[in-house]
Design an enzyme around this catalytic site. Structure first.
Site, PDB file in Angstrom:
ATOM      1  N   ASP A  14      38.706  44.037  48.880  1.00 53.29           N
ATOM      2  CA  ASP A  14      39.236  45.623  48.703  1.00 53.29           C
ATOM      3  C   ASP A  14      38.977  45.638  47.475  1.00 53.29           C
ATOM      4  OD1 ASP A  14      40.301  47.987  47.679  1.00 53.29           O
ATOM      5  OD2 ASP A  14      41.634  47.350  48.261  1.00 53.29           O
ATOM      6  N   GLU A  75      34.451  47.609  50.190  1.00 51.04           N
ATOM      7  CA  GLU A  75      34.766  49.633  49.664  1.00 51.04           C
ATOM      8  C   GLU A  75      33.642  49.815  48.650  1.00 51.04           C
ATOM      9  OE1 GLU A  75      38.779  51.022  50.554  1.00 51.04           O
ATOM     10  OE2 GLU A  75      38.380  50.791  47.751  1.00 51.04           O
ATOM     11  N   ASP A 147      47.134  44.896  49.217  1.00 53.72           N
ATOM     12  CA  ASP A 147      45.115  44.797  49.398  1.00 53.72           C
ATOM     13  C   ASP A 147      45.200  44.546  50.181  1.00 53.72           C
ATOM     14  OD1 ASP A 147      45.571  47.362  47.547  1.00 53.72           O
ATOM     15  OD2 ASP A 147      44.787  46.009  45.764  1.00 53.72           O
TER      16      ASP A 147
END
Length: 167
Positions: A14, A75, A147
């Site tokens: 992420d 991502e 995260d």
């Protein structure tokens, strides 16, 4: 992949400039997944952007050396209003992509947030809901809501074949 093939190691990321979530999974698509490790990389706001990018480069190098992933899912951030934040995040994403390719010759799978969240069952889940789903899937007693949770879900989606036509 059939059941006789060995498990594949995935690194989920992420990305960010201030905080990067990461997770390592071993498994086979739709058969099994084992959470090996997870965490976050933090860079100080007191450092310049180039200094933060160097720190990210070094930390990603350490992850790649320690865990030797065979595949990587990241991502692909979407920015609608946070234009200032977008520049730093995209620079960090570029550095991460560079280190991965330079050291492992891997082209990461880039996933939209809604895609990897849909894989968990709710494309609009908040961080606490993602954490609860990940905690339930892996049978974890405790999981920080940070995260790294997103990175676990991103790695799981990558392992199970979720793909977007981006990259």
């Amino acid at each position: 992949m059939d059941q006789t093939e060995a498990a594949q190691r995935w690194l989920g990321i992420d990305p960010g400039l201030a905080i990067i979530g990461w997770a390592i999974l071993d498994g086979q698509p739709d058969l099994s997944a084992h959470l090996v490790d997870y965490g976050i990389i933090e860079t100080s706001k007191n450092l310049s952007t180039p200094e933060r990018l160097v720190e990210i480069e070094q930390d990603i190098h350490v992850l790649l050396e320690e865990f030797s992933p065979q595949a990587i899912a990241m991502e692909m951030p979407f920015f609608s209003r946070q234009i200032k934040a977008a520049g730093g995040v995209m620079q960090a994403l570029g550095v991460i992509n560079l280190v991965i390719y330079r050291e492992k010759s891997i082209q990461p799978v880039f996933l939209h947030q809604s895609s990897w969240k849909c894989h968990l069952g709710n494309g609009k889940a908040n961080k606490a809901e993602v954490a609860a789903m990940v905690q339930n899937f892996f049978g974890l007693e405790d999981l920080p809501i940070d995260d790294s949770v997103d990175a676990i879900a991103i790695a799981l989606a990558g392992l199970n074949g979720v793909r977007n036509d981006i990259g």
